[in-house]
Write an enzyme that holds these catalytic residues in place. Structure first.
Site, PDB file in Angstrom:
ATOM      1  N   ARG A   1       0.852  -1.196   0.000  1.00 21.52           N
ATOM      2  CA  ARG A   1       0.000   0.000   0.000  1.00 21.52           C
ATOM      3  C   ARG A   1       0.895   1.255   0.000  1.00 21.52           C
ATOM      4  NH1 ARG A   1      -5.154   1.809  -1.076  1.00 21.52           N
ATOM      5  NH2 ARG A   1      -6.146   2.869   0.674  1.00 21.52           N
TER       6      ARG A   1
ATOM      7  N   THR B   1      -0.072  -6.982  12.817  1.00 18.81           N
ATOM      8  CA  THR B   1      -0.491  -6.307  11.656  1.00 18.81           C
ATOM      9  C   THR B   1      -1.956  -6.632  11.359  1.00 18.81           C
ATOM     10  OG1 THR B   1       1.529  -7.093  10.879  1.00 18.81           O
ATOM     11  CG2 THR B   1       0.036  -6.216   9.256  1.00 18.81           C
TER      12      THR B   1
ATOM     13  N   SER C   1      -7.762   0.991   3.478  1.00 17.93           N
ATOM     14  CA  SER C   1      -8.230   0.502   2.181  1.00 17.93           C
ATOM     15  C   SER C   1      -9.414  -0.440   2.374  1.00 17.93           C
ATOM     16  CB  SER C   1      -7.080  -0.255   1.507  1.00 17.93           C
ATOM     17  OG  SER C   1      -7.517  -0.899   0.334  1.00 17.93           O
ATOM     18  N   SER C   2     -10.131  -0.698   1.296  1.00 14.19           N
ATOM     19  CA  SER C   2     -11.159  -1.746   1.314  1.00 14.19           C
ATOM     20  C   SER C   2     -10.749  -2.939   0.465  1.00 14.19           C
ATOM     21  CB  SER C   2     -12.480  -1.193   0.761  1.00 14.19           C
ATOM     22  OG  SER C   2     -12.922  -0.125   1.552  1.00 14.19           O
TER      23      SER C   2
ATOM     24  N   GLY D   1     -13.938   0.389  -4.779  1.00 14.14           N
ATOM     25  CA  GLY D   1     -13.980   1.286  -3.619  1.00 14.14           C
ATOM     26  C   GLY D   1     -14.642   0.606  -2.430  1.00 14.14           C
TER      27      GLY D   1
HETATM   28  O1  DON Z   1      -8.045   1.188  -1.333  1.00 13.41           O
HETATM   29  C1  DON Z   1      -9.234   1.388  -1.550  1.00 13.41           C
HETATM   30  O2  DON Z   1     -10.118   0.914  -0.875  1.00 13.41           O
HETATM   31  C2  DON Z   1      -9.613   2.253  -2.734  1.00 13.41           C
HETATM   32  N1  DON Z   1      -8.570   3.189  -3.010  1.00 13.41           N
HETATM   33  C3  DON Z   1      -9.910   1.378  -3.912  1.00 13.41           C
HETATM   34  C4  DON Z   1     -10.317   2.145  -5.122  1.00 13.41           C
HETATM   35  C5  DON Z   1     -11.084   1.367  -6.094  1.00 13.41           C
HETATM   36  O3  DON Z   1     -11.382   0.214  -5.901  1.00 13.41           O
HETATM   37  C6  DON Z   1     -11.504   2.063  -7.296  1.00 13.41           C
HETATM   38  N2  DON Z   1     -12.070   1.145  -8.227  1.00 13.41           N
HETATM   39  N3  DON Z   1     -13.124   0.958  -8.614  1.00 13.41           N
END
Ligand code: DON
Length: 588
Positions: free
Chosen positions: A122, A399, A470-471, A492
């Site tokens: 990340r 972690t 993050s997800s 997301g």
């Molecule tokens: O890390 C995360 O959860 C987001 N930045 C992910 C972004 C994402 O999945 C965009 N795609 N559709």
């Protein structure tokens, strides 16, 4: 070889199914339903068919990446070799999400039954980041600052993460894994319609930056059209420097200099030291058990694994299979469980290198039982009546998705990103790649939602060197110590619920992997207080949900989940997500 660029094509298949066929014929004669011990090896009668193969399988969101990764497997490479090769190829062929300017998570589960491992690559906040950097003097969040400026970029982790994965589990050198990507960048590739559409849609945002305009558009500013060859010579040179010099070819030397100059020209924060000090981390995945299946998924700084396990734990107490797939009852229980999990996410989740996260509590069966008791059978709980729960004690700190399985039974599940489509939209001048806007995944201010409507608090505030929450949920399911299901998705905040539903579709609803991937999805994230659905949920189901007090809204498609299932006889089934026209699963 069995290739299926359009995985939903019904007739795409299938060697290695004679055992299944015999069982089916027998079952038809006896007129009883067939339920294999585990895995859906039986496909006849299903609406959607996965790709099947015996030795190796790759599922990615871009056919060219799938092809180069499959070639690695065919030539004797293992799942990690193929995954890293696919990851670099996607950085060329799918610039909206494939990347070297972003970061992500890779889960690796060996065929020998040893404990699965996660590689966290990340992005990190630059050392100059501050808690209030996205607020004005009055304390109001300045939204675009964390999304579309040089301050939006975290220190990229992809190159270091892929190098570490190869070091620990691969057999290829970085140079070998980069070779197809360099070729695709230098010689170019024929762009698909989706590539053109994406760049057309994002034109206004992207063309503000001269280097982005020059890298991704034709001289007259129009997008490359489907069928044309698109070349990226600067990116080819950047990748070549990594091939020549290893990780230092990105985090030091010419590429680092180009990144830092880009930052200095526009008030960004990433320094030479931030780049040189970037380190990926090996973490223990979150582990849960759902109806006898072992679930491994991503630990913090992703919230994905924690909440997938938490939601499954809550739902385990309801007879989901009996209630039926996407019935009003099932959707009601799923939505209620999702609300509770996302409320906890907003309070407790953050980078465990900086904050304590009550991980064991959140993923424990007793806590799930306690939460389950608060769910009513016939009434939705309004979101404002829900606040984060009280998981038992803090413990000491611990972690575009792609999935690969090789002939030794090793599995890799990888999700990586630059956050938005095309990230910040900013291309590093002279280096030909886009920078992420991952800083928006931090809480710009407690309680103020990010781009996905997710709120967070103290645990996810900006701190120098910290990883933003993050997800992303690369997930591997094992049954009796054998890899059974490899899956994960973009989307997301919807990543968690998308991945969850594919697990439930397989485990509860006995779907084959392609049917599980294709099935219409729902989502609830506590706030906003609504069930979001894809098309395909019937009007009367919606009415039944509304009568319990749910608000139901139909939106565009959610996620793009690329999955592989291993049948009991070892047959590999690939299910690429038709929600992306370039998705593909291929095996040999
Ligand atoms: O890390 C995360 O959860 C987001 N930045 C992910 C972004 C994402 O999945 C965009 N795609 N559709």
């Amino acid at each position: 070889m069995d290739r299926a660029p359009h995985p939903q094509t019904p007739e795409t298949r299938l060697p290695g199914r004679s055992g299944a066929l015999h069982v089916l014929v027998l079952a038809l004669c006896l007129s009883v339903p067939v339920t294999p011990a585990f895995g859906q090896a039986i496909l006849e009668g299903e609406r959607f068919h996965p790709v099947s193969a015996q030795q190796g399988m790759v599922a990615t969101s871009h056919t060219l990446a799938t092809e180069v990764a499959l070639k690695v497997l065919e030539e004797g490479g293992n799942a990690t070799d193929a995954a890293v090769t696919a990851g670099f190829a996607l950085a060329v062929t799918q610039p909206r999400s494939g990347n070297i300017g972003g970061g992500g998570f890779m889960l690796i589960s060996k065929g020998d039954g040893s404990a699965p491992e996660a590689i966290d690559y990340r992005e990190k906040a630059p050392s100059g980041a501050t808690e209030t950097m996205y607020q004005d003097e009055a304390g109001n969040v300045v939204r675009n600052r964390s999304r579309f400026t040089h301050l939006a970029a975290g220190v990229p982790g992809t190159v270091a993460g892929f190098a570490l994965a190869l070091d620990r589990h691969g057999t290829l050198s970085l140079e070998q894994a980069l070779e197809p990507a360099i070729k695709l960048a230098r010689d170019g590739f024929i762009v698909p319609q989706r590539f053109t559409e994406g760049l057309e849609q994002a034109r206004e945002r992207l063309q503000r930056w001269p280097a982005t305009l020059k890298t991704f558009y034709r001289d007259d500013g129009s997008a490359w059209e489907a069928g044309e060859r698109f070349r990226q010579p600067e990116l080819a040179d950047t990748l070549q420097r990594i091939a020549d010099k290893g990780v230092k070819g990105f985090y030091e030397g010419e590429t680092a200099q180009l990144i830092v100059e880009e930052m200095q020209r526009h008030g960004g924060l990433i320094t030479h030291q931030d780049l040189a000090e970037y380190q990926p981390v090996v973490r223990t995945p979150v582990h849960g058990n759902y109806r006898g299946y072992d679930i491994y998924s991503m630990s913090p700084p992703s919230s994905g694994g924690t909440h997938i396990v938490q939601i499954l734990n809550i739902l385990e107490g309801f007879p989901i299979a009996e209630l039926g797939h996407n019935s009003a009852d099932t959707i009601h229980y799923m939505a209620e469980a999702m609300k509770l999990a996302y409320a906890d996410r907003s309070q407790y989740l953050g980078d465990t290198d900086y904050v304590n996260v009550p991980l064991q509590g959140l993923t424990s069966k007793p806590y799930a039982e306690e939460l389950r008791k608060s769910i009513k059978a016939d009434e939705a709980r309004p979101a404002d009546e829900i606040s984060p729960g009280q998981p038992p004690g803090y413990e000491s700190p611990e972690t575009t998705h792609f999935s690969v399985v090789d002939k030794w039974g090793n599995a890799v599940s990888n999700t990586y990103t630059i956050n938005f489509s095309y990230g910040s939209g900013i291309t590093v001048q002279g280096a030909g790649f886009l920078l992420n806007n991952e800083m928006d995944d931090f809480s710009a201010k407690p309680g103020v939602p990010n781009a996905y409507g997710l709120t967070g608090g103290e645990a996810n505030k900006v701190e120098p060197g910290k990883r933003m929450l993050s997800s992303m949920s690369p997930t591997i399911v094992r049954k009796d110590d054998r890899n059974f299901l490899v899956t994960g998705s973009p989307g997301g905040s919807r990543i968690i619920t998308t991945t969850l539903q594919v697990l439930m579709n397989v485990i509860d609803h006995d779907m084959n992997i392609q049917t599980a991937v294709n099935a219409p999805r729902i989502h609830h994230q506590w706030l906003p207080d609504e069930i979001r659905t894809e098309q395909g949920i019937s009007r009367d189901t919606v009415r039944l949900l509304e009568s319990r007090g749910h608000k139901v809204v139909t939106h565009s498609a959610m996620g793009a989940i690329q999955s592989i299932m291993v049948g009991e006889d070892g047959t590999l089934y690939g299910g690429a997500d038709p929600r992306r026209s370039t998705s593909s699963a291929m095996g040999y």
